[in-house]
Design a protein around this motif. Structure first.
Motif, PDB file in Angstrom:
ATOM      1  N   PRO A  70      73.179   7.517  82.228  1.00 49.25           N
ATOM      2  CA  PRO A  70      72.991   6.117  81.815  1.00 49.25           C
ATOM      3  C   PRO A  70      71.660   5.846  81.119  1.00 49.25           C
ATOM      4  CG  PRO A  70      73.999   6.192  83.980  1.00 49.25           C
ATOM      5  CD  PRO A  70      73.648   7.610  83.626  1.00 49.25           C
ATOM      6  N   GLN A  71      70.611   6.563  81.514  1.00 45.63           N
ATOM      7  CA  GLN A  71      69.317   6.349  80.859  1.00 45.63           C
ATOM      8  C   GLN A  71      69.359   6.806  79.398  1.00 45.63           C
ATOM      9  OE1 GLN A  71      66.845   4.792  82.370  1.00 45.63           O
ATOM     10  NE2 GLN A  71      65.531   4.820  80.560  1.00 45.63           N
ATOM     11  N   ILE A  72      70.068   7.901  79.150  1.00 43.60           N
ATOM     12  CA  ILE A  72      70.240   8.382  77.780  1.00 43.60           C
ATOM     13  C   ILE A  72      71.074   7.385  76.986  1.00 43.60           C
ATOM     14  CG2 ILE A  72      71.226  10.189  76.325  1.00 43.60           C
ATOM     15  CD1 ILE A  72      68.751  11.096  77.781  1.00 43.60           C
ATOM     16  N   LEU A  73      72.151   6.891  77.602  1.00 40.33           N
ATOM     17  CA  LEU A  73      73.002   5.905  76.937  1.00 40.33           C
ATOM     18  C   LEU A  73      72.203   4.655  76.577  1.00 40.33           C
ATOM     19  CD1 LEU A  73      76.227   6.117  79.145  1.00 40.33           C
ATOM     20  CD2 LEU A  73      75.848   7.119  76.892  1.00 40.33           C
ATOM     21  N   ALA A  74      71.372   4.199  77.501  1.00 39.84           N
ATOM     22  CA  ALA A  74      70.555   3.005  77.240  1.00 39.84           C
ATOM     23  C   ALA A  74      69.613   3.241  76.070  1.00 39.84           C
ATOM     24  CB  ALA A  74      69.762   2.633  78.496  1.00 39.84           C
ATOM     25  N   THR A 118      79.607   2.463  84.916  1.00 36.24           N
ATOM     26  CA  THR A 118      78.689   2.976  83.888  1.00 36.24           C
ATOM     27  C   THR A 118      78.120   1.843  83.049  1.00 36.24           C
ATOM     28  OG1 THR A 118      79.883   5.073  83.746  1.00 36.24           O
ATOM     29  CG2 THR A 118      78.478   4.489  81.875  1.00 36.24           C
ATOM     30  N   ARG A 119      78.984   0.906  82.665  1.00 36.60           N
ATOM     31  CA  ARG A 119      78.551  -0.225  81.838  1.00 36.60           C
ATOM     32  C   ARG A 119      77.445  -1.016  82.545  1.00 36.60           C
ATOM     33  NH1 ARG A 119      83.372  -1.886  80.561  1.00 36.60           N
ATOM     34  NH2 ARG A 119      83.648  -3.165  82.395  1.00 36.60           N
ATOM     35  N   ASP A 148      65.502  14.214  74.364  1.00 40.11           N
ATOM     36  CA  ASP A 148      66.738  14.207  75.147  1.00 40.11           C
ATOM     37  C   ASP A 148      67.894  13.658  74.317  1.00 40.11           C
ATOM     38  OD1 ASP A 148      65.450  15.225  77.350  1.00 40.11           O
ATOM     39  OD2 ASP A 148      65.056  13.263  78.251  1.00 40.11           O
ATOM     40  N   LEU A 149      67.588  12.658  73.490  1.00 39.70           N
ATOM     41  CA  LEU A 149      68.632  12.099  72.631  1.00 39.70           C
ATOM     42  C   LEU A 149      69.145  13.162  71.660  1.00 39.70           C
ATOM     43  CD1 LEU A 149      67.315   8.543  71.679  1.00 39.70           C
ATOM     44  CD2 LEU A 149      68.545   9.279  73.698  1.00 39.70           C
ATOM     45  N   LEU A 184      71.620  -2.420  83.169  1.00 38.89           N
ATOM     46  CA  LEU A 184      70.437  -2.537  84.035  1.00 38.89           C
ATOM     47  C   LEU A 184      69.269  -1.746  83.446  1.00 38.89           C
ATOM     48  CD1 LEU A 184      69.074  -3.358  86.704  1.00 38.89           C
ATOM     49  CD2 LEU A 184      70.053  -1.301  87.746  1.00 38.89           C
ATOM     50  N   ARG A 185      69.566  -0.576  82.917  1.00 41.49           N
ATOM     51  CA  ARG A 185      68.506   0.264  82.346  1.00 41.49           C
ATOM     52  C   ARG A 185      68.010  -0.283  81.011  1.00 41.49           C
ATOM     53  NH1 ARG A 185      68.127   5.332  84.968  1.00 41.49           N
ATOM     54  NH2 ARG A 185      69.643   5.494  86.661  1.00 41.49           N
TER      55      ARG A 185
END
Length: 333
Positions: free
Chosen positions: A127-131, A153-154, A174-175, A159-160
């Protein structure tokens, strides 16, 4: 590129008059949304009177001749001037903000992909990568991508995003890995001021009412204060009630009657009355008749049109033409 329908049509006519090779070169400088809008305009176009084509070309020539290119490379000019004036450190922070509109994130390719494809590509990422990825995209694109993830997940991603204070160079590496080397140059990029409460609020606004409550509630369970801060920054369709009459009239000028009829199907009576009171008597009467004659409308269609109107509201607010919340200490910014 002009936003009005007439301007869009003129742009399409001009590009068609250039020929395929030259038009292709021009298209390279447009954003994905602009390419889509122009492509649709060209596809809809059939026969165009010769006088119309000549008029468009003549107006372009006049406007082009009135422009003067003062600096050949504006990005380098800004960097050089600010570094001389402010010093390396202060200038670097400001330059990142000024030039952030450029492809500093190396994530440009995702802007051209449809939401489902992006979601599939990123489905197994943290999730941190997605954010960190989604804050680089237009809010409506990010919202549509999030709709393809699970509720858990959403909520975690939102939140992040809300607590994200910037993207560090190590995160950009990381991205790069997450996108299988689609991203580039992460180790050379300074921290960008992306994410935060305002970004989270804008994305949640575009998720639609059915998902909005779930996301806010999930964030509230983790951090009640953060959830309240996000809600304070959100502007929903019912918040049109908070606009002063002049601002509401400016919004209504840029909204089609068909959009308004569908959007108002899901609005309160109070909001309907306020909108009707800010229209001419003839337009208000026509809108009343359309609302009464229009049959049931799917909730998804209502939310889609409400989101389109909210985009107009946010654009006018960003341009400084209206103030959300009606001004004062409680105004939305």
């Amino acid at each position: 590129m002009a936003d009005s329908d007439d301007g869009l049509q003129d742009a399409a006519i001009f590009l068609m008059s250039l020929g395929e090779e030259e038009a292709a070169e021009v298209f390279k400088h447009f954003s994905p949304k602009e390419v889509q809008r122009l492509g649709e305009a060209i596809a809809r176009m059939r026969a165009v009177p010769k006088e119309k084509v000549n008029g468009v070309i003549e107006r372009f020539v006049r406007e082009a001749q009135s422009q003067s290119l003062l600096v050949s490379d504006t990005d380098n000019y800004v960097r050089s001037v600010l570094k001389r004036a402010l010093g390396e450190d202060k200038a670097s922070l400001l330059i990142d903000r000024i030039l952030q509109g450029g492809d500093v994130s190396g994530i440009e390719s995702l802007k051209w992909m449809d939401p489902l494809s992006v979601a599939e590509l990123l489905r197994n990422e943290h999730p941190q990568i997605l954010a960190a990825i989604l804050v680089h995209l237009d809010q409506d694109h990010a919202a549509n991508i999030l709709k393809h993830f699970t509720e858990r997940t959403r909520n975690e991603v939102m939140l992040r995003i809300a607590t994200l204070e910037g993207i560090q160079p190590v995160a950009l590496k990381d991205l790069n890995e997450a996108l299988y080397q689609v991203l580039a140059g992460g180790d050379k990029i300074r921290k960008s001021s992306l994410g935060g409460v305002k970004t989270a609020a804008e994305i949640i606004n575009l998720l639609g009412a059915s998902l909005e409550a779930s996301v806010i509630e999930a964030i509230r369970e983790q951090d009640p204060d953060l959830a309240q801060k996000i809600m304070d920054k959100m502007f929903t369709f019912e918040d049109l009630l908070k606009l002063d009459n002049k601002s509401l009239q400016m919004v209504l000028k840029e909204v089609s009657s068909d959009q308004l009829v569908v959007a108002l199907k899901g609005a309160s009576q109070e909001l309907r009355e306020k909108i009707l009171s800010n229209m001419s008597s003839r337009a208000a009467e026509a809108l009343k008749e359309d609302l009464e004659s229009r049959g049931p409308v799917r909730l998804s269609e209502v939310e889609a049109q409400q989101k389109e109107i909210l985009k107009v509201v946010r654009r006018l607010a960003d341009e400084g033409q209206i103030v959300l919340g009606g001004g004062g200490d409680d105004a939305f910014v």
